[in-house]
Design a protein around this motif. Structure first.
Motif, PDB file in Angstrom:
ATOM      1  N   UNK A  94     -86.993 -72.694 100.942  1.00 34.97           N
ATOM      2  CA  UNK A  94     -85.603 -72.504 100.547  1.00 34.97           C
ATOM      3  C   UNK A  94     -85.265 -71.021 100.453  1.00 34.97           C
ATOM      4  N   UNK A  95     -86.174 -70.241  99.878  1.00 36.11           N
ATOM      5  CA  UNK A  95     -85.946 -68.799  99.775  1.00 36.11           C
ATOM      6  C   UNK A  95     -85.834 -68.176 101.167  1.00 36.11           C
ATOM      7  N   UNK A  96     -86.631 -68.643 102.108  1.00 34.59           N
ATOM      8  CA  UNK A  96     -86.525 -68.141 103.487  1.00 34.59           C
ATOM      9  C   UNK A  96     -85.137 -68.418 104.064  1.00 34.59           C
ATOM     10  N   UNK A  97     -84.616 -69.593 103.797  1.00 33.71           N
ATOM     11  CA  UNK A  97     -83.302 -69.947 104.333  1.00 33.71           C
ATOM     12  C   UNK A  97     -82.195 -69.124 103.682  1.00 33.71           C
ATOM     13  N   UNK A  98     -82.338 -68.857 102.384  1.00 34.04           N
ATOM     14  CA  UNK A  98     -81.360 -67.996 101.705  1.00 34.04           C
ATOM     15  C   UNK A  98     -81.426 -66.582 102.270  1.00 34.04           C
ATOM     16  N   UNK A  99     -82.621 -66.112 102.576  1.00 36.95           N
ATOM     17  CA  UNK A  99     -82.760 -64.775 103.171  1.00 36.95           C
ATOM     18  C   UNK A  99     -82.038 -64.698 104.508  1.00 36.95           C
ATOM     19  N   UNK A 100     -82.106 -65.775 105.294  1.00 37.84           N
ATOM     20  CA  UNK A 100     -81.399 -65.797 106.576  1.00 37.84           C
ATOM     21  C   UNK A 100     -79.893 -65.735 106.360  1.00 37.84           C
ATOM     22  N   UNK A 101     -79.409 -66.436 105.340  1.00 35.78           N
ATOM     23  CA  UNK A 101     -77.980 -66.396 105.028  1.00 35.78           C
ATOM     24  C   UNK A 101     -77.575 -65.017 104.522  1.00 35.78           C
ATOM     25  N   UNK A 102     -78.439 -64.377 103.746  1.00 35.13           N
ATOM     26  CA  UNK A 102     -78.163 -63.028 103.265  1.00 35.13           C
ATOM     27  C   UNK A 102     -78.026 -62.044 104.428  1.00 35.13           C
ATOM     28  N   UNK A 127     -82.961 -63.692  93.263  1.00 37.90           N
ATOM     29  CA  UNK A 127     -82.925 -62.451  92.478  1.00 37.90           C
ATOM     30  C   UNK A 127     -84.315 -61.872  92.253  1.00 37.90           C
ATOM     31  N   UNK A 128     -85.319 -62.754  92.135  1.00 39.66           N
ATOM     32  CA  UNK A 128     -86.671 -62.270  91.844  1.00 39.66           C
ATOM     33  C   UNK A 128     -87.497 -62.014  93.101  1.00 39.66           C
ATOM     34  N   UNK A 129     -87.194 -62.699  94.194  1.00 37.42           N
ATOM     35  CA  UNK A 129     -88.048 -62.615  95.378  1.00 37.42           C
ATOM     36  C   UNK A 129     -87.390 -61.923  96.571  1.00 37.42           C
ATOM     37  N   UNK A 130     -86.075 -61.847  96.563  1.00 34.78           N
ATOM     38  CA  UNK A 130     -85.347 -61.148  97.612  1.00 34.78           C
ATOM     39  C   UNK A 130     -84.678 -59.932  96.970  1.00 34.78           C
ATOM     40  N   UNK A 131     -83.787 -59.286  97.666  1.00 35.23           N
ATOM     41  CA  UNK A 131     -83.164 -58.094  97.101  1.00 35.23           C
ATOM     42  C   UNK A 131     -81.645 -58.133  97.254  1.00 35.23           C
ATOM     43  N   UNK A 132     -80.994 -59.119  96.641  1.00 34.80           N
ATOM     44  CA  UNK A 132     -79.533 -59.085  96.636  1.00 34.80           C
ATOM     45  C   UNK A 132     -79.045 -58.010  95.671  1.00 34.80           C
ATOM     46  N   UNK A 133     -77.773 -57.727  95.725  1.00 30.66           N
ATOM     47  CA  UNK A 133     -77.195 -56.772  94.779  1.00 30.66           C
ATOM     48  C   UNK A 133     -76.869 -57.421  93.446  1.00 30.66           C
ATOM     49  N   UNK A 134     -76.732 -58.739  93.442  1.00 36.87           N
ATOM     50  CA  UNK A 134     -76.401 -59.478  92.226  1.00 36.87           C
ATOM     51  C   UNK A 134     -76.673 -60.951  92.468  1.00 36.87           C
ATOM     52  N   UNK A 135     -76.848 -61.702  91.380  1.00 28.20           N
ATOM     53  CA  UNK A 135     -77.046 -63.147  91.491  1.00 28.20           C
ATOM     54  C   UNK A 135     -76.373 -63.841  90.316  1.00 28.20           C
ATOM     55  N   UNK A 136     -75.791 -65.002  90.607  1.00 27.01           N
ATOM     56  CA  UNK A 136     -75.144 -65.830  89.582  1.00 27.01           C
ATOM     57  C   UNK A 136     -75.670 -67.248  89.732  1.00 27.01           C
ATOM     58  N   UNK A 137     -76.136 -67.832  88.641  1.00 19.13           N
ATOM     59  CA  UNK A 137     -76.643 -69.196  88.675  1.00 19.13           C
ATOM     60  C   UNK A 137     -75.894 -70.098  87.729  1.00 19.13           C
ATOM     61  N   UNK A 138     -75.430 -71.220  88.240  1.00 21.48           N
ATOM     62  CA  UNK A 138     -74.778 -72.240  87.430  1.00 21.48           C
ATOM     63  C   UNK A 138     -75.749 -73.398  87.189  1.00 21.48           C
TER      64      UNK A 138
END
Length: 222
Positions: A94-102, A127-138
């Motif tokens: 899942x993290x790999x797929x989010x990285x592709x979207x990023x 937020x912990x494994x990739x390097x976005x500028x910010x993260x929001x979790x609901x």
């Protein structure tokens, strides 16, 4: 109205994504991470909403690792199916797929990640494994399991006080492990409170959480 594109993850897996673009210059990029119901009409509407706020918004189809095109509703049978599907994907994939979207969202500059339900926990892992500028979790029900992982960016988390699936002690675990993370609790709100297609929808909490999220994201993605 968005468009459907194909992404390629780091392991070569190809997946679909719903992409919504702003009318004018983008303020930045946002990855919108789905619930356990796929990139359904609700997630597409959320993605469109962020585009209307000025972001290049990308919602990766995380269930494509099982089979393409999975979209569920919110009745009892669909909830059961979504709960059965989620573990089949796995956190690392899942993290790999989010990285592709990023990577796609980065066309607009800095990138944030916002996720709901399952996606709330995935936003934490981003937020912990990739390097976005910010993260929001609901209402991420698994965040406490990864609370020891240190986020590499500012994080905001939203939880409903009446969420039967996320007991207060789990939120307390996150608070204790990550005192620098901004956590908001919403009285009267349960799980999925921000989804207007669910019986648990709580309009007041949705508006408050959305306002907080947008105010949090804007300076970090500028």
């Amino acid at each position: 109205m968005g468009e459907h594109l194909t992404l390629t993850a780091g392991d070569g897996h190809t997946l679909g994504a719903y992409v919504a673009r702003p009318r004018g210059p983008a303020k930045g990029g946002l990855v919108v991470v789905q619930e356990i119901f796929g990139v359904n009409s609700h997630i597409r509407a959320v993605t469109d909403g962020f585009a209307a706020e000025g972001y290049l918004a990308v919602a990766p189809a995380l269930f494509d690792r099982i089979r393409p095109g999975i979209e569920l509703g919110y009745n009892e049978a669909d909830v059961a199916e979504g709960r059965a599907l989620r573990p089949q994907v796995g956190w690392d994939a899942t993290v790999l797929d989010v990285a592709a979207a990023m990577a796609l969202a980065a066309e607009a500059g800095k990138v944030g990640v916002v996720g709901y339900c399952w996606g709330g926990s995935v936003a934490w892992l981003a937020a912990t494994r990739l390097k976005p500028a910010a993260a929001v979790g609901y209402y991420g029900g698994h965040i406490h399991e990864f609370a020891a992982e240190k986020p590499a960016c500012p994080v905001m988390l939203h939880f409903g006080e009446e969420d039967a699936g996320i007991p207060p002690e789990n939120v307390a675990v996150v608070r204790a492990a990550q005192p620098g993370v901004e956590i908001h609790l919403y009285p009267g709100a349960g799980h999925g409170f921000s989804c207007d297609q669910r019986g648990s929808y709580h309009a007041e909490s949705t508006a408050l959480a959305r306002g907080r999220s947008l105010a949090f994201l804007e300076p970090l993605l500028a």
